[in-house]
Scaffold this motif. Sequence first.
Motif, PDB file in Angstrom:
ATOM      1  N   HIS A  21       9.665   4.328  12.105  1.00 54.00           N
ATOM      2  CA  HIS A  21       8.442   4.710  12.563  1.00 54.00           C
ATOM      3  C   HIS A  21       7.750   5.929  12.372  1.00 54.00           C
ATOM      4  CE1 HIS A  21       5.362   4.288  15.700  1.00 54.00           C
ATOM      5  NE2 HIS A  21       5.761   5.752  16.166  1.00 54.00           N
ATOM      6  N   ASN A  24       6.379   5.610   8.705  1.00 52.23           N
ATOM      7  CA  ASN A  24       5.294   4.565   8.713  1.00 52.23           C
ATOM      8  C   ASN A  24       4.018   5.640   9.264  1.00 52.23           C
ATOM      9  OD1 ASN A  24       3.751   2.500   8.398  1.00 52.23           O
ATOM     10  ND2 ASN A  24       3.884   2.034  10.467  1.00 52.23           N
ATOM     11  N   THR A  25       4.302   6.407  10.075  1.00 55.46           N
ATOM     12  CA  THR A  25       3.256   7.351  10.719  1.00 55.46           C
ATOM     13  C   THR A  25       2.867   8.303   9.496  1.00 55.46           C
ATOM     14  OG1 THR A  25       4.115   7.369  12.892  1.00 55.46           O
ATOM     15  CG2 THR A  25       2.624   9.110  12.379  1.00 55.46           C
ATOM     16  N   ARG A  27       3.427   7.916   6.148  1.00 58.80           N
ATOM     17  CA  ARG A  27       2.877   7.079   5.007  1.00 58.80           C
ATOM     18  C   ARG A  27       1.369   6.713   5.386  1.00 58.80           C
ATOM     19  NH1 ARG A  27       3.579   0.918   4.524  1.00 58.80           N
ATOM     20  NH2 ARG A  27       4.344   1.380   6.548  1.00 58.80           N
ATOM     21  N   THR A  28       1.005   6.349   6.578  1.00 59.08           N
ATOM     22  CA  THR A  28      -0.199   5.883   6.797  1.00 59.08           C
ATOM     23  C   THR A  28      -1.491   7.060   6.760  1.00 59.08           C
ATOM     24  OG1 THR A  28       0.626   4.114   8.357  1.00 59.08           O
ATOM     25  CG2 THR A  28      -1.824   4.890   8.581  1.00 59.08           C
ATOM     26  N   GLY A  29      -0.797   8.328   7.122  1.00 60.46           N
ATOM     27  CA  GLY A  29      -1.702   9.417   7.231  1.00 60.46           C
ATOM     28  C   GLY A  29      -1.720   9.793   5.640  1.00 60.46           C
ATOM     29  N   ALA A  31      -1.695   7.731   2.939  1.00 56.58           N
ATOM     30  CA  ALA A  31      -2.630   6.893   2.477  1.00 56.58           C
ATOM     31  C   ALA A  31      -4.149   7.067   2.808  1.00 56.58           C
ATOM     32  CB  ALA A  31      -2.154   5.591   2.711  1.00 56.58           C
ATOM     33  N   ASN A  32      -4.397   7.273   4.152  1.00 56.35           N
ATOM     34  CA  ASN A  32      -5.779   7.468   4.651  1.00 56.35           C
ATOM     35  C   ASN A  32      -6.379   8.640   4.482  1.00 56.35           C
ATOM     36  OD1 ASN A  32      -5.576   4.729   5.429  1.00 56.35           O
ATOM     37  ND2 ASN A  32      -4.767   5.366   7.579  1.00 56.35           N
ATOM     38  N   ASN A  33      -5.742   9.591   4.112  1.00 50.07           N
ATOM     39  CA  ASN A  33      -6.101  11.167   3.893  1.00 50.07           C
ATOM     40  C   ASN A  33      -6.225  11.878   5.265  1.00 50.07           C
ATOM     41  OD1 ASN A  33      -5.879  11.296   0.862  1.00 50.07           O
ATOM     42  ND2 ASN A  33      -7.884  10.410   0.701  1.00 50.07           N
ATOM     43  N   THR A  34      -5.512  11.482   6.119  1.00 47.58           N
ATOM     44  CA  THR A  34      -5.924  11.956   7.471  1.00 47.58           C
ATOM     45  C   THR A  34      -4.869  13.020   7.717  1.00 47.58           C
ATOM     46  OG1 THR A  34      -4.384  10.555   8.569  1.00 47.58           O
ATOM     47  CG2 THR A  34      -6.841  10.004   8.645  1.00 47.58           C
ATOM     48  N   LYS A  84       7.463   6.392   1.257  1.00 43.34           N
ATOM     49  CA  LYS A  84       7.038   5.050   1.087  1.00 43.34           C
ATOM     50  C   LYS A  84       5.508   4.978   0.601  1.00 43.34           C
ATOM     51  CE  LYS A  84      10.539   2.443   3.550  1.00 43.34           C
ATOM     52  NZ  LYS A  84      11.316   3.613   3.525  1.00 43.34           N
ATOM     53  N   VAL A  85       5.062   5.944  -0.261  1.00 40.20           N
ATOM     54  CA  VAL A  85       3.685   6.104  -0.874  1.00 40.20           C
ATOM     55  C   VAL A  85       3.681   6.147  -2.432  1.00 40.20           C
ATOM     56  CG1 VAL A  85       2.544   6.974   1.381  1.00 40.20           C
ATOM     57  CG2 VAL A  85       3.461   8.429  -0.524  1.00 40.20           C
TER      58      VAL A  85
END
Length: 114
Positions: A21, A24-25, A27-29, A31-34, A84-85
């Motif tokens: 988790h 993933n948090t 990785r998502t950030g 990937a989305n440039n946040t 995982k990016v």
Amino acid sequence: MAKKTKSEVLLEFYETEEGLHKINTIRTGLANNTVESFPQIFATFAKSNLQILLGISFYSFLKKIEDPGKFTLNEIEFMSELFKVDFDIMMGFVHKTMLAAKKQTKRIPSKKKQ
């Protein structure tokens, strides 16, 4: 049975549901440039854990955080695999933080009185 190293224990943790988790948090950030800075990553992922997994001293790690241009390609590749990016996403993140750090340390010229 041989005793596990700290890095082996950490890698096992990041394969659990809670660890995945956190990964993933991040990785998502990324990937989305946040996620725009290392402190944002360290809000989820402990600074010392990343330092241990990279296999460098804590002092050296702090210097690399201050000047992200000091990260080696191998370290960037390891972080991309850990989070995982794609390598290009991680490289872009490090480059962006490097430019931001350079901008902060840039000296502002004094204005001459006329």
